[in-house]
Design an enzyme around this catalytic site. Structure first.
Site, PDB file in Angstrom:
ATOM      1  N   LYS A   1      -4.373   5.545  14.792  1.00 15.27           N
ATOM      2  CA  LYS A   1      -4.488   4.893  13.482  1.00 15.27           C
ATOM      3  C   LYS A   1      -5.952   4.948  13.015  1.00 15.27           C
ATOM      4  O   LYS A   1      -6.719   5.742  13.532  1.00 15.27           O
ATOM      5  CB  LYS A   1      -3.953   3.458  13.577  1.00 15.27           C
ATOM      6  CG  LYS A   1      -2.449   3.406  13.844  1.00 15.27           C
ATOM      7  CD  LYS A   1      -1.668   4.021  12.697  1.00 15.27           C
ATOM      8  CE  LYS A   1      -0.183   4.053  12.979  1.00 15.27           C
ATOM      9  NZ  LYS A   1       0.557   4.787  11.956  1.00 15.27           N
TER      10      LYS A   1
ATOM     11  N   ARG B   1       2.884   5.933  -3.334  1.00 14.29           N
ATOM     12  CA  ARG B   1       4.034   6.724  -3.782  1.00 14.29           C
ATOM     13  C   ARG B   1       4.258   6.568  -5.272  1.00 14.29           C
ATOM     14  O   ARG B   1       4.611   7.536  -5.974  1.00 14.29           O
ATOM     15  CB  ARG B   1       5.275   6.313  -2.976  1.00 14.29           C
ATOM     16  CG  ARG B   1       5.210   6.822  -1.520  1.00 14.29           C
ATOM     17  CD  ARG B   1       6.092   6.014  -0.614  1.00 14.29           C
ATOM     18  NE  ARG B   1       6.192   6.549   0.737  1.00 14.29           N
ATOM     19  CZ  ARG B   1       5.307   6.334   1.725  1.00 14.29           C
ATOM     20  NH1 ARG B   1       4.214   5.620   1.497  1.00 14.29           N
ATOM     21  NH2 ARG B   1       5.505   6.842   2.928  1.00 14.29           N
TER      22      ARG B   1
ATOM     23  N   ARG C   1      -6.194   1.614  18.075  1.00 10.39           N
ATOM     24  CA  ARG C   1      -6.003   0.154  17.949  1.00 10.39           C
ATOM     25  C   ARG C   1      -5.685  -0.529  19.280  1.00 10.39           C
ATOM     26  O   ARG C   1      -5.787  -1.748  19.375  1.00 10.39           O
ATOM     27  CB  ARG C   1      -4.922  -0.145  16.898  1.00 10.39           C
ATOM     28  CG  ARG C   1      -5.447   0.092  15.500  1.00 10.39           C
ATOM     29  CD  ARG C   1      -4.453  -0.243  14.416  1.00 10.39           C
ATOM     30  NE  ARG C   1      -5.108  -0.133  13.115  1.00 10.39           N
ATOM     31  CZ  ARG C   1      -4.467   0.020  11.971  1.00 10.39           C
ATOM     32  NH1 ARG C   1      -3.151   0.078  11.940  1.00 10.39           N
ATOM     33  NH2 ARG C   1      -5.144   0.104  10.842  1.00 10.39           N
TER      34      ARG C   1
ATOM     35  N   GLN D   1       4.729   9.082   7.248  1.00 12.89           N
ATOM     36  CA  GLN D   1       3.816   9.979   6.537  1.00 12.89           C
ATOM     37  C   GLN D   1       4.248  11.429   6.704  1.00 12.89           C
ATOM     38  O   GLN D   1       4.229  12.212   5.752  1.00 12.89           O
ATOM     39  CB  GLN D   1       2.386   9.787   7.046  1.00 12.89           C
ATOM     40  CG  GLN D   1       1.816   8.428   6.662  1.00 12.89           C
ATOM     41  CD  GLN D   1       0.420   8.203   7.183  1.00 12.89           C
ATOM     42  OE1 GLN D   1      -0.127   9.037   7.910  1.00 12.89           O
ATOM     43  NE2 GLN D   1      -0.163   7.077   6.827  1.00 12.89           N
TER      44      GLN D   1
ATOM     45  N   ARG E   1      -8.705  11.779  12.764  1.00 11.30           N
ATOM     46  CA  ARG E   1      -7.256  11.572  12.922  1.00 11.30           C
ATOM     47  C   ARG E   1      -6.486  12.897  12.897  1.00 11.30           C
ATOM     48  O   ARG E   1      -6.866  13.827  12.190  1.00 11.30           O
ATOM     49  CB  ARG E   1      -6.754  10.615  11.835  1.00 11.30           C
ATOM     50  CG  ARG E   1      -7.416   9.245  11.955  1.00 11.30           C
ATOM     51  CD  ARG E   1      -6.913   8.265  10.931  1.00 11.30           C
ATOM     52  NE  ARG E   1      -5.514   7.933  11.151  1.00 11.30           N
ATOM     53  CZ  ARG E   1      -4.806   7.175  10.321  1.00 11.30           C
ATOM     54  NH1 ARG E   1      -5.363   6.698   9.227  1.00 11.30           N
ATOM     55  NH2 ARG E   1      -3.554   6.906  10.593  1.00 11.30           N
TER      56      ARG E   1
ATOM     57  N   ARG F   1      -7.727  -3.244   9.436  1.00  6.94           N
ATOM     58  CA  ARG F   1      -6.809  -4.200  10.061  1.00  6.94           C
ATOM     59  C   ARG F   1      -7.417  -4.860  11.302  1.00  6.94           C
ATOM     60  O   ARG F   1      -7.049  -5.966  11.663  1.00  6.94           O
ATOM     61  CB  ARG F   1      -5.468  -3.537  10.383  1.00  6.94           C
ATOM     62  CG  ARG F   1      -4.761  -3.044   9.127  1.00  6.94           C
ATOM     63  CD  ARG F   1      -3.274  -2.866   9.278  1.00  6.94           C
ATOM     64  NE  ARG F   1      -2.765  -2.022   8.201  1.00  6.94           N
ATOM     65  CZ  ARG F   1      -2.518  -2.441   6.967  1.00  6.94           C
ATOM     66  NH1 ARG F   1      -2.702  -3.695   6.627  1.00  6.94           N
ATOM     67  NH2 ARG F   1      -2.073  -1.601   6.043  1.00  6.94           N
TER      68      ARG F   1
ATOM     69  N   ASP G   1       1.791  -1.208  11.751  1.00  2.00           N
ATOM     70  CA  ASP G   1       0.455  -1.618  11.296  1.00  2.00           C
ATOM     71  C   ASP G   1       0.130  -3.063  11.666  1.00  2.00           C
ATOM     72  O   ASP G   1      -0.983  -3.523  11.419  1.00  2.00           O
ATOM     73  CB  ASP G   1       0.353  -1.452   9.772  1.00  2.00           C
ATOM     74  CG  ASP G   1       0.395   0.012   9.365  1.00  2.00           C
ATOM     75  OD1 ASP G   1       0.047   0.874  10.189  1.00  2.00           O
ATOM     76  OD2 ASP G   1       0.789   0.293   8.215  1.00  2.00           O
TER      77      ASP G   1
ATOM     78  N   LYS H   1       0.838  -1.209   0.000  1.00  3.16           N
ATOM     79  CA  LYS H   1       0.000   0.000   0.000  1.00  3.16           C
ATOM     80  C   LYS H   1       0.872   1.258   0.000  1.00  3.16           C
ATOM     81  O   LYS H   1       0.636   2.187  -0.772  1.00  3.16           O
ATOM     82  CB  LYS H   1      -0.924  -0.029   1.221  1.00  3.16           C
ATOM     83  CG  LYS H   1      -1.916   1.114   1.271  1.00  3.16           C
ATOM     84  CD  LYS H   1      -3.190   0.721   1.985  1.00  3.16           C
ATOM     85  CE  LYS H   1      -3.030   0.653   3.488  1.00  3.16           C
ATOM     86  NZ  LYS H   1      -2.880   1.985   4.119  1.00  3.16           N
TER      87      LYS H   1
HETATM   88  C1  S3P Z   1       2.562   4.768   6.192  1.00  5.49           C
HETATM   89  C2  S3P Z   1       3.122   5.097   7.399  1.00  5.49           C
HETATM   90  C3  S3P Z   1       2.585   4.661   8.689  1.00  5.49           C
HETATM   91  C4  S3P Z   1       1.613   3.499   8.533  1.00  5.49           C
HETATM   92  C5  S3P Z   1       0.634   3.720   7.411  1.00  5.49           C
HETATM   93  C6  S3P Z   1       1.383   3.884   6.096  1.00  5.49           C
HETATM   94  C7  S3P Z   1       3.156   5.290   4.953  1.00  5.49           C
HETATM   95  O1  S3P Z   1       1.871   5.730   9.275  1.00  5.49           O
HETATM   96  O2  S3P Z   1       0.920   3.284   9.739  1.00  5.49           O
HETATM   97  O3  S3P Z   1      -0.258   2.649   7.299  1.00  5.49           O
HETATM   98  O4  S3P Z   1       2.821   4.795   3.851  1.00  5.49           O
HETATM   99  O5  S3P Z   1       3.992   6.201   5.026  1.00  5.49           O
HETATM  100  P1  S3P Z   1       2.616   6.831  10.210  1.00  5.49           P
HETATM  101  O6  S3P Z   1       3.445   7.659   9.340  1.00  5.49           O
HETATM  102  O7  S3P Z   1       1.457   7.616  10.789  1.00  5.49           O
HETATM  103  O8  S3P Z   1       3.356   6.050  11.231  1.00  5.49           O
END
Ligand code: S3P
Length: 441
Positions: free
Chosen positions: A352, A32, A356, A175, A128, A401, A325, A27
């Site tokens: 999340k 990206r 969770r 992120q 969020r 999830r 995750d 994912k």
């Molecule tokens: C992700 C970063 C993670 C992850 C999310 C995907 C990403 O989040 O939990 O499912 O693709 O950069 P965080 O950056 O909030 O840790």
């Protein structure tokens, strides 16, 4: 994009899982691949893209901002990018559905373009925190009108040219890191991020592959990631490896259901993503990594997982970023282990797709598992391999999830379990239940 009609599901144990599965494309890499292709000049091709709702939300947003994004009959996605700096003003609000990754990364992209975008999402996403990206992107000059608490819906006015910053990540979040990097793509000069705790590095790997000038050095306070704007990205042919987060459900299912043996093909083994494998091996799981290779700039392997008795562990907090995750499914493994598993240092789980820690605690207790909740984690009393009680109703809280993890728990329970809504599974793993049926024979 949001699921107006909940889809409840009742599940019972149906014996061992046997066979080979190929999990859908990763994912994080899929998001990206679409975004960077949309910023390259010319046609990029993407194979193995995850066609889940989260990624489709990113595809729709890139289209709304001027890129041509199409799926060929051969399953290959073709993207004609607009060039860095070339994003167009979207006419309507960008509907991000359930997807935090789409939202935060796209906020980074918009922040350094001369456009205004409104981001909306479903009930889960609208709860969020976005302050973590609003903060650095404001420093770069973007202007935000967010809902109370720094949440969606929010409107973002980008600034062009934006101001390069040096930013120390206050939270271990790929992120947030990626949002700043993406803003840096169209910002003159060098945008620098200091990352005290390493998180998934797909943006760094792929941006380099697209020809961006990006360096990563070790500094006294962590990794120093520098990107030089205004970048020119060259179109690429990307092959997306399988998602280790999706593979995690089969790793645990095969580990806890006696008689199981599952081969999971083509799993991304990027070391920033393999924490669950490490934790499960510490618990005594029987996981063999076969055919290691490199696909699309990422290490990949096939995993062979056989049922094995598991024992409780103290989950090392250092593993948290590389399995962030995977905690819900790890908690299910812990529920079948011998002894009491304690996982702490995972406070991020609170923000999340659902909280969770609380959601899994309630879900596991509903099927007879004893737990103890901490601010930053959960302790779980394992059954020592005995079937869980089952006979419980699970609230999945719009969290894919949680739904998939509890479906796996149901495979090791005496009584049936009912999950209130499995529709959100389509955000990351549309074929999850069909694959489960195949493995159960
Ligand atoms: C992700 C970063 C993670 C992850 C999310 C995907 C990403 O989040 O939990 O499912 O693709 O950069 P965080 O950056 O909030 O840790």
């Amino acid at each position: 994009m949001s699921h107006a009609v909940p889809r409840p599901l009742t599940l019972s144990a149906r014996g061992p899982l046997r066979g080979t599965v190929t999990v859908p494309g990763d994912k994080s890499i899929s998001h990206r691949a679409l975004m960077f292709s949309a910023l390259a000049v010319g046609e990029s091709r993407i194979e193995g893209l995850l066609e889940g709702e989260d990624v489709l939300a990113t595809a729709a947003a890139m289209r709304a901002m001027g890129a041509q994004v199409e799926r060929g009959a051969d399953g290959v996605w073709r993207v004609h990018g607009v060039g860095v700096g070339g994003l167009l003003q979207p006419i309507q609000a960008l509907d991000m559905g359930n997807s935090g990754t789409s939202t935060r990364l796209l906020m980074g992209l918009v922040a350094s373009h001369p456009i205004t975008a409104t981001f909306i999402g479903d009930t889960s996403l609208s709860g969020r925190p976005m302050g973590r990206v609003i903060d650095p992107l404001s420093k770069m000059g973007a202007d935000f009108t967010a809902s109370p608490g720094g949440k969606l819906p929010l409107m973002l006015r980008g600034l062009c040219p934006a101001i390069p910053i040096e930013y120390v990540l206050p939270v271990a979040s790929a992120q947030v890191k990626s949002a700043v990097l993406l803003a840096g793509l169209n910002t003159p000069g060098i945008t620098r991020i200091i990352e005290p705790v390493p998180t998934r590095d797909h943006s760094e790997r792929m941006l380099r592959g697209f020809g961006a000038e990006l360096t990563v050095e070790d500094g006294p306070n962590g990794k120093i990631i520098s990107i030089t704007g205004e970048a020119e990205l060259k179109p690429q042919h990307i092959i997306v490896p399988g998602d280790p987060s999706s593979a995690g459900f089969w790793m645990v299912a095969a580990s806890i259901v006696p008689g199981s043996e599952v081969t999971i093909a083509n799993v991304c083994m990027n070391p920033t993503r393999t924490g669950l494998i490490q934790a499960l091996k510490m618990m005594g799981a029987d996981i063999t990594e076969a055919q290691p290779r490199v696909v699309g700039g990422e290490p990949v392997a096939d995993l062979i997982v056989r049922h094995a008795p598991l024992r409780a562990i103290e989950v090392p907090a250092e593993l948290a970023p590389s399995m962030i995750d995977e905690y819900p499914i790890l908690f299910v493994a812990a529920a079948l282990a011998e002894g009491r598993t304690v996982a702490r240092g995972a406070h991020e789980l609170r923000v999340k797709e659902s909280d969770r820690i609380a959601t899994m605690r309630t879900a596991l207790e509903a099927i007879g598992v004893t737990t103890e909740e901490y601010e930053d984690g959960l302790a779980i009393q394992g059954s020592g391999g005995q079937p869980l009680r089952g006979n419980g109703a699970i609230a999945s809280k719009l969290d894919h999830r949680i739904a998939m993890s509890m479906a796996v728990a149901g495979l090791a329970a005496s009584g049936p379990i009912t999950i209130d809504d499995v529709a959100p599974v389509a955000t990351s793993y549309p074929d999850f239940f069909a694959t489960l049926d195949n493995l159960l024979g």
